[in-house]
Enzyme design. Structure first.
Site, mmCIF file in Angstrom:
data_model
loop_
_atom_site.group_PDB
_atom_site.id
_atom_site.type_symbol
_atom_site.label_atom_id
_atom_site.label_comp_id
_atom_site.label_asym_id
_atom_site.label_seq_id
_atom_site.Cartn_x
_atom_site.Cartn_y
_atom_site.Cartn_z
ATOM 1 N N ASP A 18 0.805 -1.228 0.000
ATOM 2 C CA ASP A 18 0.000 0.000 0.000
ATOM 3 C C ASP A 18 0.833 1.272 0.000
ATOM 4 O O ASP A 18 0.564 2.217 0.742
ATOM 5 C CB ASP A 18 -0.969 0.009 1.196
ATOM 6 C CG ASP A 18 -2.035 -1.055 1.051
ATOM 7 O OD1 ASP A 18 -2.601 -1.181 -0.051
ATOM 8 O OD2 ASP A 18 -2.284 -1.797 2.017
ATOM 9 N N LYS A 52 11.944 1.466 -12.833
ATOM 10 C CA LYS A 52 13.327 1.113 -12.505
ATOM 11 C C LYS A 52 14.249 1.725 -13.536
ATOM 12 O O LYS A 52 13.869 1.904 -14.697
ATOM 13 C CB LYS A 52 13.498 -0.415 -12.539
ATOM 14 C CG LYS A 52 14.698 -0.894 -11.759
ATOM 15 C CD LYS A 52 14.376 -0.916 -10.285
ATOM 16 C CE LYS A 52 15.326 -1.700 -9.454
ATOM 17 N NZ LYS A 52 14.695 -2.085 -8.180
HETATM 18 N N1 GLU Z 1 15.708 -0.193 -5.140
HETATM 19 C C1 GLU Z 1 14.822 -0.470 -4.066
HETATM 20 C C2 GLU Z 1 13.881 -1.601 -4.453
HETATM 21 O O1 GLU Z 1 14.179 -2.419 -5.293
HETATM 22 C C3 GLU Z 1 14.124 0.778 -3.537
HETATM 23 C C4 GLU Z 1 13.230 1.511 -4.474
HETATM 24 C C5 GLU Z 1 12.725 2.869 -3.971
HETATM 25 O O2 GLU Z 1 12.986 3.194 -2.823
HETATM 26 O O3 GLU Z 1 12.067 3.552 -4.759
HETATM 27 O O4 GLU Z 1 12.847 -1.783 -3.873
#
Ligand code: GLU
Length: 476
Positions: A100, A107
């Protein structure tokens, strides 16, 4: 025409999705919309290193726009490719939905080896990449908000923020264009440990479930349980430390790039981290009973233990080594460490798998808190901490006066403490991980056809995303 082979990681995520989608009760058209990556941006840009030019390949994939901004880290790795970024962006959508966090998934990936490049070159790459995103409206506090991932951290996030505000100086919410920033530069306390801490809360909650533990022959509770961890990066380090210090678990096996070590009596994680910092390797650590060379480090997956925590990269447990896994629980701290084919084998063996996009959602959850802090322009706890402290103290004083009994100074401090930023972040994260665990578990209990936690987590996420699309009038 030659049919192009899908990247194995992306293919595995698709298999998981398709397997769960049929339990969701949603229209096929809606499921297709939920599955597909909405926007894929691939760029090549040059940077100069000394007298040389280097052409950099980079991506930003926004998987879903059912909620905005979209959210997800940026990875620096030589293995980055389009479908890997697509798979990771897809997982981000389900990750946000399942806990949520009101964001879409995204990405980024830049194909470089961050450990070979100089600081100067990395800064150039990061700033140029950010500029490319700005040009295409692919970044902004209301559009798409990057964060750290494999090979990146607070420093890169500070460069992204600085580049963004240089071009968007009139955006009062500019600090919300990226999360995972240094605490002193609009970051939030507790973001660095967040993924590992979330992994701890998730594992602890599973271990509290008496019946589930009975089924796999474990006593309830994390205390005294044996843990094996693959990877001592940010996630692995914090997971191991918190499970040992706060959960009372015993770390008995660890692997890193240089090899793996094992000791059934327990390895003190603080001593090991200190040793590695000083010597650059875990292999010379005196607390190790068995050692495995670099080429045999994947053997860590086959160590005898209660909980195996892959905390490095994708595709680590495949159909080739799944049959040799001896753990009772696999806790996926990394993204995609268990392939879909491997999971079938693990489930048949009665192993419980805590799925990645639930278990490692602590990072994005605290990123969400950081983004909220940036938009509200005030730190959590600043307004109410002292007010609460005075109220609690008044209550304790009154009870003492009316009962004629007093409590110790330490007890009083504990009962009257107002929440600081770190307390509130941890509390919000703990609540998120526990509440989501029970949402997933409820689906698994309610739908007899849903046998495992991953399918249940997917169903939970797919239904929430589907409901958003339907309420907006798409696919009535
Ligand atoms: N890279 C992290 C993940 O795979 C964090 C992503 C974020 O905080 O936006 O969940």
């Amino acid at each position: 025409m030659v049919k192009q082979q899908m990247d194995p990681f992306y293919a595995s995520v698709k298999k998981y999705f398709d397997g769960a989608a049929k339990h969701s009760g949603l229209h096929d058209g809606l499921l297709a919309q939920i599955w597909h990556c909405n926007a894929i941006y691939k760029i090549y840009f040059p940077i100069t290193i000394g007298k040389d030019y280097k052409i950099i390949e980079a991506y930003r994939v926004q998987h879903s726009h059912h909620r905005t901004p979209s959210k997800g880290g940026i990875r620096f790795s030589n293995h980055v490719n389009q479908e890997e970024v697509m798979a990771l962006a897809t997982l981000m959508s389900f990750k946000c939905a399942v806990v949520d966090v009101p964001f879409g998934g995204a990405k980024g990936g830049i194909k470089i080896n961050p450990w070979e490049l100089s600081e100067e070159a990395k800064e150039k790459v990061t700033r140029r990449y950010t500029h490319e995103l700005i040009k295409r409206d692919f970044i902004g506090p209301a559009i798409d908000v990057p964060a750290p991932d494999y090979g990146t951290g607070p420093k890169e996030m500070a460069w992204i923020y600085d580049t963004y505000r240089t071009f968007k100086g009139d955006d009062i919410n500019a600090a919300g264009c990226v999360t995972g920033k240094p605490v002193s530069l609009y970051g939030i306390k507790g973001r660095t440990e967040a993924t590992g801490r979330g992994v701890f809360y998730g594992i602890r909650e599973l271990l509290e479930q008496e019946k589930d533990m009975q089924a796999i022959g474990l006593e309830p509770g994390l205390e005294g349980k044996s843990i094996v961890i693959q990877g001592l990066g940010n996630v692995g380090t914090h997971t191991a430390t918190i499970c040992q210090d706060e959960g009372g678990a015993k770390i008995i096996g660890i692997s890193e790039v240089e090899g793996a070590i094992y000791n059934p009596d327990g390895i003190d994680i603080h001593k090991l981290l200190k040793h590695r910092k000083e010597t650059g390797t875990i292999l010379t650590f005196s607390g190790a009973k068995k050692k495995f060379k670099k080429k045999d480090r994947r053997k860590v997956m086959e160590f005898e233990c209660d909980i195996l925590i892959p905390a490095a990269l994708e595709n680590q447990i495949t159909k080739d080594n799944a049959k040799n896994v001896k753990a009772k629980i696999i806790a996926e701290a990394a993204n995609g460490p268990v392939t879909a084919d491997a999971e079938k084998i693990l489930l048949k063996k009665g192993i419980i798998v805590l799925p990645d996009f639930y278990l490692n959602a602590g990072g994005v959850t605290v990123s969400y808190f950081e983004w909220l802090k940036n938009l509200q322009h005030v730190r959590f706890g600043r307004m109410d901490k002292r007010f609460n402290e005075r109220t609690y103290k008044g209550l304790v004083d009154l009870v003492e006066k009316n009962t004629g009994k007093t409590i110790t100074k330490k007890q009083k401090e504990f009962l009257t403490k107002g929440g600081d930023e770190i307390d509130l972040v941890r509390s919000g994260l703990e609540e998120t991980m526990i509440a989501s665990f029970h949402q997933i578990r409820a689906i698994q209990k309610r739908k007899r056809s849903v046998k495992d936690l991953r399918t249940a987590a997917f169903v939970s996420a797919i239904q929430k995303m589907g409901s958003d699309y339907m309420q907006m009038g798409i696919f009535p």
